[in-house]
Design a protein around this motif. Structure first.
Motif, PDB file in Angstrom:
ATOM      1  N   CYS A  25      -3.293  -9.609  -1.742  1.00 21.27           N
ATOM      2  CA  CYS A  25      -1.877  -9.564  -2.019  1.00 21.27           C
ATOM      3  C   CYS A  25      -1.243 -10.975  -2.083  1.00 21.27           C
TER       4      CYS A  25
ATOM      5  N   SER B 171     -13.487  -8.670  -8.010  1.00 18.85           N
ATOM      6  CA  SER B 171     -11.879  -8.462  -8.267  1.00 18.85           C
ATOM      7  C   SER B 171     -11.283  -9.551  -8.985  1.00 18.85           C
TER       8      SER B 171
ATOM      9  N   ASP C  82      -4.944   3.246  -6.653  1.00 17.02           N
ATOM     10  CA  ASP C  82      -4.181   2.498  -7.870  1.00 17.02           C
ATOM     11  C   ASP C  82      -2.732   2.736  -7.639  1.00 17.02           C
TER      12      ASP C  82
ATOM     13  N   SER D 109      -1.576   0.376  -5.180  1.00 21.28           N
ATOM     14  CA  SER D 109      -1.368  -1.058  -5.580  1.00 21.28           C
ATOM     15  C   SER D 109      -0.202  -1.223  -6.318  1.00 21.28           C
TER      16      SER D 109
ATOM     17  N   THR E 115       3.385  -3.400  -5.679  1.00 18.84           N
ATOM     18  CA  THR E 115       3.613  -4.690  -6.730  1.00 18.84           C
ATOM     19  C   THR E 115       5.106  -4.562  -7.049  1.00 18.84           C
TER      20      THR E 115
ATOM     21  N   PHE F 119      -8.261  -5.599   0.063  1.00 16.56           N
ATOM     22  CA  PHE F 119      -6.588  -5.502   0.099  1.00 16.56           C
ATOM     23  C   PHE F 119      -6.325  -6.938   0.056  1.00 16.56           C
TER      24      PHE F 119
ATOM     25  N   ALA G 102       0.073  -6.797  -5.501  1.00 21.27           N
ATOM     26  CA  ALA G 102      -1.034  -6.412  -4.576  1.00 21.27           C
ATOM     27  C   ALA G 102      -2.018  -5.502  -5.327  1.00 21.27           C
ATOM     28  N   ARG G 103      -3.362  -5.550  -4.687  1.00 13.05           N
ATOM     29  CA  ARG G 103      -4.223  -4.750  -5.039  1.00 13.05           C
ATOM     30  C   ARG G 103      -5.000  -4.001  -3.938  1.00 13.05           C
ATOM     31  N   VAL G 104      -5.425  -2.824  -4.101  1.00 13.78           N
ATOM     32  CA  VAL G 104      -6.077  -2.410  -3.122  1.00 13.78           C
ATOM     33  C   VAL G 104      -7.110  -1.444  -3.561  1.00 13.78           C
ATOM     34  N   GLU G 105      -8.402  -2.133  -3.340  1.00 16.77           N
ATOM     35  CA  GLU G 105      -9.620  -1.657  -4.290  1.00 16.77           C
ATOM     36  C   GLU G 105     -10.697  -1.323  -3.285  1.00 16.77           C
TER      37      GLU G 105
END
Length: 260
Positions: free
Chosen positions: A218, A119, A10, A13, A17, A216, A27-30
């Motif tokens: 973005c 997502s 979190d 991410s 951003t 990942f 961006a998101r890394v989940e």
């Protein structure tokens, strides 16, 4: 499948951003568990019925080689120039020889679609996405090169953060044991296909042993007059994030040489 809580991802991410002045990067890394639950089991059974006799589905050529925002410049250590893939999903073929094609088993393909659904829910449904909207990438070094090329627009801020990004990803998913896939839809299917989008990427790091996918995603878009609701001020977050520096130094000393 379900989203796995991870405070470090979190933070990653949020740190990625940013507003660079020239563009807004989001961006998101989940991390997701690969265990079908509820309606997913029914969806997989339905898709498997229609794919009876076809255990593997054809993928598009790897985007890190045949389609990339790195077009016109070499990727890492003198690799050949790649092709241009525009926001519309088209590509220009250069004299790089025949395009490489791969295939994916039905269950893995379903995991990729289900990850996208989780997502981007509830705005999009990817269950009907075609297999040729996905690619299997050759190795993590090429993916790193493409990510770095895109995020280089953030300048020194990203360059100083880059080692922590990949160390955190490796800690969560063990890159050396991953197959890496990308999602490359046409404009109509692209969740980032709205006007003003400059570039985007969607990478899945799938560790079959861990039964886990790290996603990942973005994109960058032109700045607007007013602040974006999606943007958060991440200034100062980097200093507050806790990393295992001994682990980081050990990872970086490998030079990512062992990853494939």
């Amino acid at each position: 499948m379900k989203l796995l809580e991870n405070a470090k991802l979190d933070g990653i991410s949020d740190q990625l951003t940013m507003d660079t002045g020239d563009c807004e990067i989001i961006a998101r890394v989940e991390s997701y568990s690969c265990k079908m639950v509820g309606n997913e089991k029914k969806q997989y059974k339905h898709l498997s019925h229609h794919q009876e006799g076809q255990n593997r589905q054809a993928l598009s050529p790897p985007q890190t080689i045949f389609g990339s925002p790195l077009a016109g410049s070499p990727i890492l250590n003198g690799l050949p120039a790649v092709l241009t893939r525009t926001i519309s999903g088209s590509s220009n073929q250069s004299e790089c020889g025949p395009q490489l094609r791969d295939a994916v088993d039905n269950k893995t393909l379903f995991y990729l679609k289900a990850t996208l659904n989780l997502s981007f829910q509830p705005d999009y449904d990817f269950i009907s996405a075609k297999s040729d909207e996905f690619s299997r990438e050759p190795n993590v070094r090429l993916v790193m090169g493409c990510v770095r090329s895109n995020l280089a627009t953030a300048g020194d801020r990203f360059l100083s953060f880059d080692p922590f990004l990949w160390a955190a990803i490796d800690e969560e998913i063990q890159l050396c044991d991953c197959d890496i896939y990308s999602y490359n839809p046409d404009l109509e299917s692209d969740p980032y296909g709205e006007e003003g989008t400059l570039w985007s990427f969607n990478y899945f790091f799938y560790n079959k042993k861990l039964k886990r996918i790290l996603f990942f995603t973005c994109h960058a878009k032109r700045p607007f007059d007013g602040p974006s609701d999606e943007m958060e001020d991440a200034d100062g977050l980097f200093e507050d994030m806790e990393f295992d520096h001994e682990y980081l130094n050990s990872t970086l000393s490998l030079g990512i040489a062992g990853y494939h």
